[in-house]
Motif scaffolding. Sequence first.
Motif, PDB file in Angstrom:
ATOM      1  N   ILE A  74       0.280  51.489  76.858  1.00  0.00           N
ATOM      2  CA  ILE A  74      -1.138  51.399  76.498  1.00  0.00           C
ATOM      3  C   ILE A  74      -1.698  50.005  76.758  1.00  0.00           C
ATOM      4  O   ILE A  74      -2.895  49.839  76.999  1.00  0.00           O
ATOM      5  CB  ILE A  74      -1.355  51.806  75.016  1.00  0.00           C
ATOM      6  CG1 ILE A  74      -2.825  52.057  74.711  1.00  0.00           C
ATOM      7  CG2 ILE A  74      -0.785  50.740  74.080  1.00  0.00           C
ATOM      8  CD1 ILE A  74      -3.390  53.291  75.335  1.00  0.00           C
ATOM      9  N   HIS A 133      -3.393  49.907  79.984  1.00  0.00           N
ATOM     10  CA  HIS A 133      -4.681  50.614  79.923  1.00  0.00           C
ATOM     11  C   HIS A 133      -5.731  49.761  79.223  1.00  0.00           C
ATOM     12  O   HIS A 133      -6.879  49.656  79.702  1.00  0.00           O
ATOM     13  CB  HIS A 133      -4.487  51.937  79.177  1.00  0.00           C
ATOM     14  CG  HIS A 133      -5.748  52.689  78.932  1.00  0.00           C
ATOM     15  ND1 HIS A 133      -6.429  53.364  79.928  1.00  0.00           N
ATOM     16  CD2 HIS A 133      -6.475  52.859  77.782  1.00  0.00           C
ATOM     17  CE1 HIS A 133      -7.518  53.923  79.408  1.00  0.00           C
ATOM     18  NE2 HIS A 133      -7.569  53.632  78.118  1.00  0.00           N
ATOM     19  N   HIS A 138       2.884  59.800  72.444  1.00  0.00           N
ATOM     20  CA  HIS A 138       1.435  60.014  72.437  1.00  0.00           C
ATOM     21  C   HIS A 138       0.918  60.160  71.004  1.00  0.00           C
ATOM     22  O   HIS A 138      -0.193  59.699  70.679  1.00  0.00           O
ATOM     23  CB  HIS A 138       1.069  61.249  73.266  1.00  0.00           C
ATOM     24  CG  HIS A 138      -0.395  61.380  73.507  1.00  0.00           C
ATOM     25  ND1 HIS A 138      -1.113  62.506  73.164  1.00  0.00           N
ATOM     26  CD2 HIS A 138      -1.302  60.513  74.032  1.00  0.00           C
ATOM     27  CE1 HIS A 138      -2.390  62.339  73.482  1.00  0.00           C
ATOM     28  NE2 HIS A 138      -2.521  61.136  74.005  1.00  0.00           N
ATOM     29  N   LYS A 158      -2.081  57.994  69.172  1.00  0.00           N
ATOM     30  CA  LYS A 158      -3.238  58.612  68.519  1.00  0.00           C
ATOM     31  C   LYS A 158      -3.450  58.069  67.104  1.00  0.00           C
ATOM     32  O   LYS A 158      -4.561  58.121  66.589  1.00  0.00           O
ATOM     33  CB  LYS A 158      -3.082  60.130  68.494  1.00  0.00           C
ATOM     34  CG  LYS A 158      -3.253  60.781  69.860  1.00  0.00           C
ATOM     35  CD  LYS A 158      -3.484  62.276  69.780  1.00  0.00           C
ATOM     36  CE  LYS A 158      -2.275  63.019  69.326  1.00  0.00           C
ATOM     37  NZ  LYS A 158      -2.467  64.495  69.384  1.00  0.00           N
ATOM     38  N   ASN A 166      -8.700  58.362  71.184  1.00  0.00           N
ATOM     39  CA  ASN A 166      -8.593  59.135  72.424  1.00  0.00           C
ATOM     40  C   ASN A 166      -7.738  58.443  73.491  1.00  0.00           C
ATOM     41  O   ASN A 166      -8.202  58.200  74.616  1.00  0.00           O
ATOM     42  CB  ASN A 166      -9.993  59.421  72.987  1.00  0.00           C
ATOM     43  CG  ASN A 166     -10.842  60.211  72.016  1.00  0.00           C
ATOM     44  OD1 ASN A 166     -10.354  61.163  71.396  1.00  0.00           O
ATOM     45  ND2 ASN A 166     -12.099  59.809  71.881  1.00  0.00           N
ATOM     46  N   PRO A 167      -6.504  58.091  73.173  1.00  0.00           N
ATOM     47  CA  PRO A 167      -5.662  57.413  74.178  1.00  0.00           C
ATOM     48  C   PRO A 167      -5.279  58.368  75.303  1.00  0.00           C
ATOM     49  O   PRO A 167      -5.182  59.586  75.088  1.00  0.00           O
ATOM     50  CB  PRO A 167      -4.430  57.000  73.372  1.00  0.00           C
ATOM     51  CG  PRO A 167      -4.332  58.044  72.301  1.00  0.00           C
ATOM     52  CD  PRO A 167      -5.758  58.377  71.930  1.00  0.00           C
ATOM     53  N   PRO A 168      -5.044  57.853  76.486  1.00  0.00           N
ATOM     54  CA  PRO A 168      -4.555  58.696  77.589  1.00  0.00           C
ATOM     55  C   PRO A 168      -3.172  59.253  77.242  1.00  0.00           C
ATOM     56  O   PRO A 168      -2.469  58.713  76.383  1.00  0.00           O
ATOM     57  CB  PRO A 168      -4.480  57.740  78.785  1.00  0.00           C
ATOM     58  CG  PRO A 168      -5.295  56.551  78.398  1.00  0.00           C
ATOM     59  CD  PRO A 168      -5.223  56.448  76.905  1.00  0.00           C
ATOM     60  N   THR A 169      -2.788  60.305  77.912  1.00  0.00           N
ATOM     61  CA  THR A 169      -1.434  60.832  77.728  1.00  0.00           C
ATOM     62  C   THR A 169      -0.426  59.860  78.343  1.00  0.00           C
ATOM     63  O   THR A 169      -0.785  59.000  79.163  1.00  0.00           O
ATOM     64  CB  THR A 169      -1.282  62.207  78.398  1.00  0.00           C
ATOM     65  OG1 THR A 169      -1.436  62.051  79.820  1.00  0.00           O
ATOM     66  CG2 THR A 169      -2.313  63.193  77.863  1.00  0.00           C
ATOM     67  N   GLU A 226      -0.408  60.115  82.047  1.00  0.00           N
ATOM     68  CA  GLU A 226      -1.510  59.375  82.683  1.00  0.00           C
ATOM     69  C   GLU A 226      -1.224  57.883  82.688  1.00  0.00           C
ATOM     70  O   GLU A 226      -1.510  57.189  83.679  1.00  0.00           O
ATOM     71  CB  GLU A 226      -2.816  59.670  81.943  1.00  0.00           C
ATOM     72  CG  GLU A 226      -3.326  61.093  82.136  1.00  0.00           C
ATOM     73  CD  GLU A 226      -4.474  61.444  81.208  1.00  0.00           C
ATOM     74  OE1 GLU A 226      -5.297  62.294  81.592  1.00  0.00           O
ATOM     75  OE2 GLU A 226      -4.555  60.864  80.099  1.00  0.00           O
ATOM     76  N   LEU A 227      -0.659  57.366  81.598  1.00  0.00           N
ATOM     77  CA  LEU A 227      -0.348  55.938  81.531  1.00  0.00           C
ATOM     78  C   LEU A 227       0.718  55.547  82.551  1.00  0.00           C
ATOM     79  O   LEU A 227       0.699  54.437  83.093  1.00  0.00           O
ATOM     80  CB  LEU A 227       0.121  55.572  80.124  1.00  0.00           C
ATOM     81  CG  LEU A 227      -0.936  55.623  79.017  1.00  0.00           C
ATOM     82  CD1 LEU A 227      -0.298  55.392  77.652  1.00  0.00           C
ATOM     83  CD2 LEU A 227      -2.037  54.593  79.268  1.00  0.00           C
ATOM     84  N   ASN A 232      -0.025  54.111  86.013  1.00  0.00           N
ATOM     85  CA  ASN A 232      -0.412  52.710  86.157  1.00  0.00           C
ATOM     86  C   ASN A 232       0.793  51.795  86.401  1.00  0.00           C
ATOM     87  O   ASN A 232       0.633  50.587  86.537  1.00  0.00           O
ATOM     88  CB  ASN A 232      -1.156  52.256  84.893  1.00  0.00           C
ATOM     89  CG  ASN A 232      -1.843  50.919  85.078  1.00  0.00           C
ATOM     90  OD1 ASN A 232      -2.356  50.615  86.157  1.00  0.00           O
ATOM     91  ND2 ASN A 232      -1.845  50.107  84.032  1.00  0.00           N
TER      92      ASN A 232
END
Length: 507
Positions: A136, A139, A208, A212, A217-220, A223-224, A227
Amino acid sequence: MNLLGVLFFHIAFCNGAKILGVFNHPGASHTSLGKVLLKSLAEKGHEVVMISSFPMQERVSNYKDIPLPEHLEDLQRRNKMYFNKDQHSALQELRNMTLQHTEATFTNVGVKELLQSNESFDVVIMDWFFNEATLIFGHIYNAPVIFMSSFGNMALLNDFSGNVLPYSYVPGASILMSDDMSFQNRAIMTVFNVANSLYTVRRNRAHHEILKRYFNNPPTIEELKENIALVLSVSHFSFETPRPYTPNIIPIGGFHIQELQGLPQDIKQFLDGAKEGVIYFSLGSQIKLENLNENIFSSIMTSLGKASQKVLLKYENDLNYLPKNVKVVKWAPQMDVLAHPNIKLFITHGGVLSMIEAIHFHVPMICVPFNGDQNTNAAFIESRNIGLYIKSDDITEDVFTKMIKEVTSNPKYQREINFRSSLLRQQPVKPLDLAIYWVEHVIKHRSGNHLKTFATKLPWYKYYLVDVIGFFLCLAYIFIKIIFFTIKKLFCLTRNLLGYFTKSKTD
């Protein structure tokens, strides 16, 4: 000249990037790797913030620590976990610990202050140890992430690197087997890797849930992971099975080996005076000898007392009885000890850094593995004739004495470790310089997408060609059905014709 010096300083500072290091696992070996890299980046003019349980002992310009003492305290309370014989229970404790440490990172006062500040970063360098939620940070700061893998290039990295490591000859990170696998070994590796792939989905979901609880609303986790720019892997063919690498996995094994700092005077005198040689015994920073079974410990001490060499033993407490040839130290500068010409044998737990250092300083080994990559390293050590291994439960006075005599007297072990040492030392680029180059490459381009294969974008059924295999199986099924249908029809036609001619003759 003073003006030029000031000018160059400001140019270097302006070109420097802001780097966040996240090494939230309190393993000393993990953090020591991060500190070597991040300190070197700070010395090059980059501004570094380091989250870890081991702050720098000395002051380093451009380097700021955010300590996690609570993580280290928790790990120390779990110091007997490495002696757990129940593999399932041991894995469960490891999973619970990594989840707990990951969540505790977000409740740490220093980390909370950092997240609430206006800080920005150009890249995030993370230690990978089942701590996916800490992705995170990339992100939040809109910065690419570089993973550092202390366990080398292994199958656990495949899901986000797109790399392929065949189960048929690349041993797992926790299984006691070499690359020369039997059918049973290959079956175990297949089950191990499939099970891990299935568990990864569950672990991602658990991480995840942590996010939360602390972010809106963090990305899954999936999805992370997109990056992740590249992986700096503590790997090299000199100390592990040769294997495939995609361009986004950079092998930097041995990068932590720096200039020697010098031995304490008492240790130096002990080693210098050992004309018959010295055995160095250390099980690393986390495995405590005092937690060994009393009979096993007694067998080890008796065997060491019988050795013709002197013994330098790393032990945490005082001992009531010591053989005359044994010197106990609570801490020793390991690389300086291994570099001493009188060291003839290293008895180790088989952690990757200890193995690398032994190979670099060409010291044969006896490995006593307990868990994780130590098992794989032990199998490699014995398969390449650079030492032997034995599980702690199998140690007896007689067996251990024979192993010590074998490794210290048989020249093949020294010959093979010298060969491995030359492979590790004679690299075209210094591993640390390679690591720094690729960090600055990611900073410059703000991404590592150009290094990734398209495999990272494929769902599992496309990656493993399940749809294609299914298509051809369907074609084969249809083809076989047509053949059987044709044969059946021909058989019926033939039978009818034979019946017709038979009837005609009868009439």
